[in-house]
Write a protein that holds these residues in place. Structure first.
Motif, PDB file in Angstrom:
ATOM      1  N   PRO A 132       0.804  -1.223   0.000  1.00  0.00           N
ATOM      2  CA  PRO A 132       0.000   0.000   0.000  1.00  0.00           C
ATOM      3  C   PRO A 132       0.837   1.274   0.000  1.00  0.00           C
ATOM      4  N   PHE A 133       2.149   1.158   0.261  1.00  0.00           N
ATOM      5  CA  PHE A 133       3.006   2.338   0.330  1.00  0.00           C
ATOM      6  C   PHE A 133       3.672   2.666  -1.007  1.00  0.00           C
ATOM      7  N   ASP A 134       4.234   1.647  -1.673  1.00  0.00           N
ATOM      8  CA  ASP A 134       4.975   1.917  -2.906  1.00  0.00           C
ATOM      9  C   ASP A 134       4.475   1.106  -4.095  1.00  0.00           C
ATOM     10  N   LYS A 135       3.384   0.338  -3.901  1.00  0.00           N
ATOM     11  CA  LYS A 135       2.758  -0.439  -4.981  1.00  0.00           C
ATOM     12  C   LYS A 135       3.658  -1.551  -5.516  1.00  0.00           C
ATOM     13  N   ASN A 136       4.727  -1.874  -4.800  1.00  0.00           N
ATOM     14  CA  ASN A 136       5.597  -2.980  -5.201  1.00  0.00           C
ATOM     15  C   ASN A 136       4.877  -4.304  -4.957  1.00  0.00           C
ATOM     16  N   ARG A 137       5.116  -5.281  -5.814  1.00  0.00           N
ATOM     17  CA  ARG A 137       4.450  -6.571  -5.667  1.00  0.00           C
ATOM     18  C   ARG A 137       4.968  -7.302  -4.425  1.00  0.00           C
ATOM     19  N   LEU A 138       4.050  -7.825  -3.637  1.00  0.00           N
ATOM     20  CA  LEU A 138       4.423  -8.545  -2.418  1.00  0.00           C
ATOM     21  C   LEU A 138       4.848  -9.971  -2.752  1.00  0.00           C
ATOM     22  N   SER A 139       5.769 -10.505  -1.959  1.00  0.00           N
ATOM     23  CA  SER A 139       6.263 -11.864  -2.166  1.00  0.00           C
ATOM     24  C   SER A 139       6.202 -12.635  -0.851  1.00  0.00           C
ATOM     25  N   SER A 140       6.334 -13.943  -0.936  1.00  0.00           N
ATOM     26  CA  SER A 140       6.305 -14.783   0.257  1.00  0.00           C
ATOM     27  C   SER A 140       7.532 -14.537   1.124  1.00  0.00           C
ATOM     28  N   LEU A 141       7.337 -14.623   2.426  1.00  0.00           N
ATOM     29  CA  LEU A 141       8.428 -14.430   3.378  1.00  0.00           C
ATOM     30  C   LEU A 141       8.695 -15.764   4.069  1.00  0.00           C
ATOM     31  N   LEU A 142       9.567 -16.572   3.441  1.00  0.00           N
ATOM     32  CA  LEU A 142       9.834 -17.915   3.927  1.00  0.00           C
ATOM     33  C   LEU A 142      11.334 -18.171   3.972  1.00  0.00           C
ATOM     34  N   GLN A 143      11.738 -19.004   4.933  1.00  0.00           N
ATOM     35  CA  GLN A 143      13.128 -19.442   4.995  1.00  0.00           C
ATOM     36  C   GLN A 143      13.138 -20.959   4.873  1.00  0.00           C
ATOM     37  N   MET A 144      13.704 -21.455   3.784  1.00  0.00           N
ATOM     38  CA  MET A 144      13.637 -22.879   3.486  1.00  0.00           C
ATOM     39  C   MET A 144      14.527 -23.698   4.428  1.00  0.00           C
ATOM     40  N   PRO A 145      14.159 -24.964   4.670  1.00  0.00           N
ATOM     41  CA  PRO A 145      14.895 -25.819   5.610  1.00  0.00           C
ATOM     42  C   PRO A 145      16.213 -26.335   5.038  1.00  0.00           C
ATOM     43  N   THR A 146      17.200 -25.467   4.961  1.00  0.00           N
ATOM     44  CA  THR A 146      18.523 -25.842   4.486  1.00  0.00           C
ATOM     45  C   THR A 146      19.548 -25.610   5.587  1.00  0.00           C
ATOM     46  N   HIS A 147      20.718 -26.216   5.455  1.00  0.00           N
ATOM     47  CA  HIS A 147      21.764 -26.040   6.467  1.00  0.00           C
ATOM     48  C   HIS A 147      22.252 -24.596   6.506  1.00  0.00           C
ATOM     49  N   MET A 148      22.427 -24.001   5.360  1.00  0.00           N
ATOM     50  CA  MET A 148      22.935 -22.635   5.293  1.00  0.00           C
ATOM     51  C   MET A 148      21.767 -21.660   5.199  1.00  0.00           C
ATOM     52  N   LYS A 149      21.462 -21.015   6.313  1.00  0.00           N
ATOM     53  CA  LYS A 149      20.367 -20.054   6.362  1.00  0.00           C
ATOM     54  C   LYS A 149      20.946 -18.652   6.421  1.00  0.00           C
ATOM     55  N   GLU A 150      20.659 -17.868   5.409  1.00  0.00           N
ATOM     56  CA  GLU A 150      21.189 -16.516   5.336  1.00  0.00           C
ATOM     57  C   GLU A 150      20.142 -15.528   5.837  1.00  0.00           C
ATOM     58  N   ASN A 151      20.369 -15.017   7.035  1.00  0.00           N
ATOM     59  CA  ASN A 151      19.415 -14.110   7.655  1.00  0.00           C
ATOM     60  C   ASN A 151      19.688 -12.662   7.267  1.00  0.00           C
ATOM     61  N   HIS A 152      19.704 -12.390   5.959  1.00  0.00           N
ATOM     62  CA  HIS A 152      19.901 -11.019   5.523  1.00  0.00           C
ATOM     63  C   HIS A 152      18.645 -10.179   5.750  1.00  0.00           C
ATOM     64  N   ASN A 153      17.492 -10.830   5.795  1.00  0.00           N
ATOM     65  CA  ASN A 153      16.252 -10.109   6.004  1.00  0.00           C
ATOM     66  C   ASN A 153      16.091  -9.778   7.485  1.00  0.00           C
ATOM     67  N   TYR A 154      15.842  -8.522   7.794  1.00  0.00           N
ATOM     68  CA  TYR A 154      15.753  -8.094   9.186  1.00  0.00           C
ATOM     69  C   TYR A 154      14.583  -8.750   9.917  1.00  0.00           C
ATOM     70  N   ILE A 155      13.560  -9.200   9.185  1.00  0.00           N
ATOM     71  CA  ILE A 155      12.409  -9.843   9.815  1.00  0.00           C
ATOM     72  C   ILE A 155      12.834 -11.115  10.527  1.00  0.00           C
ATOM     73  N   PHE A 156      13.644 -11.950   9.861  1.00  0.00           N
ATOM     74  CA  PHE A 156      14.101 -13.187  10.489  1.00  0.00           C
ATOM     75  C   PHE A 156      15.017 -12.902  11.673  1.00  0.00           C
ATOM     76  N   ASN A 157      15.831 -11.865  11.582  1.00  0.00           N
ATOM     77  CA  ASN A 157      16.675 -11.491  12.713  1.00  0.00           C
ATOM     78  C   ASN A 157      15.838 -11.062  13.911  1.00  0.00           C
ATOM     79  N   LYS A 158      14.766 -10.326  13.648  1.00  0.00           N
ATOM     80  CA  LYS A 158      13.878  -9.876  14.715  1.00  0.00           C
ATOM     81  C   LYS A 158      13.190 -11.066  15.377  1.00  0.00           C
ATOM     82  N   LEU A 159      12.738 -12.009  14.580  1.00  0.00           N
ATOM     83  CA  LEU A 159      12.078 -13.189  15.120  1.00  0.00           C
ATOM     84  C   LEU A 159      13.046 -14.022  15.962  1.00  0.00           C
ATOM     85  N   TYR A 160      14.283 -14.144  15.495  1.00  0.00           N
ATOM     86  CA  TYR A 160      15.286 -14.903  16.241  1.00  0.00           C
ATOM     87  C   TYR A 160      15.592 -14.220  17.574  1.00  0.00           C
TER      88      TYR A 160
END
Length: 226
Positions: A132-160
Motif C-alpha cells: 500500500p506504500f509503494d505499490k511494489n508486488r508482495l512476495s512470500s516471506l519464507l526461509q527454506m529448511p537448508t543447512h545454510m540459512k542466510e538471515n539477511h532479512n531483518y524480519i528473520f533477525n527480529k524473530l530470532y
C-alpha cells in the motif's frame, strides 16, 4: 491450507491450562494459525511483528485475532484478554513481504498457495497483492529448511531475537513432534546459548529414531531431558 483438529484441541488445552505460554515453530504452514479461532476472543495472537495491517485497519477482516505487539492487549474495550505469542522462525505462508520498503502484510484465510510461482488467492487478495506504500508486488516471506540459512532479512533477525528472549526467560521447554533435524543447527545454538542450565526440557515425540534422545541431550550439559 486445510484445518487441523489436533491444533484445535491444542489451543483449547492452552486456554484452559496454561494461557501464559509462548510458542516457537519452524513450520511455515498456517494450520496452527487457522485453528486459533476456537479460543477467540478470549485470547489474541501476537506474531511479534509490526504488520502493515495495523496501520491500515480497513484491510482486515471481521475476525482479527492477531494483536499489535506495540499496544496493550484489549478487545472491544475489555482488558481481560490473554495474549499468546507465536514466533514463526522460518516465516509463514500468510505473511507477504515488500522488498522495496521492508513492510510485512498479514494475509489471513489464504487458499491455493503456489510456492513455485509465488502466487496465492484469498478473501482479501485484491488488498494484499501489492504494497500500500509503494505499490511494489508482495512476495512470500519464507526461509527454506537448508543447512545454510542466510538471515539477511531483518524480519528473520527480529524473530530470532524474540525467540532468544523467550527461551532465556523460560523455566521449561516443551518440544512437540519435533525431530530436531540437522538443518536446524540454529535452533540448537539458540537453546544452548539462552536456556538456563537449571531449566527443564520435555520432549513429546512418537519417533523411534535411536538418536532422537541423544539430539536433545546434546542441547546442554544437563540431565533434565524427559
Amino acid at each position: 491450507t486445510g484445518r487441523s483438529d489436533n491444533f484445535k484441541i491444542f489451543w483449547e488445552k492452552v486456554q484452559a491450562k496454561a494461557p501464559e505460554i509462548a510458542l516457537i515453530t519452524t513450520n511455515y504452514d498456517t494450520l496452527i494459525d487457522d485453528a486459533f479461532d476456537c479460543i477467540y476472543p478470549k485470547s489474541l495472537l501476537d506474531y511479534c511483528l509490526d504488520f502493515v495491517n495495523f496501520r491500515h485497519p480497513d484491510s482486515g477482516a471481521a475476525f482479527n485475532w492477531w494483536v499489535d505487539p506495540k499496544k496493550p492487549t484489549s478487545f472491544h474495550g475489555e482488558s481481560e484478554v490473554t495474549r499468546i505469542k507465536l514466533i514463526k522462525l522460518h516465516g509463514s505462508l500468510n505473511w507477504k513481504y515488500c522488498s522495496c520498503c521492508g513492510q510485512v502484510s498479514l494475509t489471513p484465510w489464504q487458499h491455493q498457495i503456489n510456492l513455485k510461482q509465488d502466487t496465492f488467492e484469498s478473501f482479501v487478495d485484491t488488498q494484499f497483492n501489492q504494497c500500500p506504500f509503494d505499490k511494489n508486488r508482495l512476495s512470500s516471506l519464507l526461509q527454506m529448511p537448508t543447512h545454510m540459512k542466510e538471515n539477511h532479512n531483518y524480519i528473520f533477525n527480529k524473530l530470532y531475537d524474540e525467540a532468544s528472549y523467550l527461551v532465556g526467560n523460560a523455566k521449561q521447554l516443551v518440544f512437540i513432534g519435533y525431530s530436531f533435524p540437522e538443518a536446524d543447527v540454529h535452533i540448537r545454538a539458540l537453546v544452548r546459548r539462552c536456556f538456563p542450565e537449571n531449566g527443564r526440557i520435555v520432549v513429546i515425540n512418537k519417533s523411534r529414531a535411536k538418536d532422537l534422545r541423544h539430539r536433545y541431550e546434546g542441547l546442554a550439559d544437563r540431565k533434565s531431558v524427559e
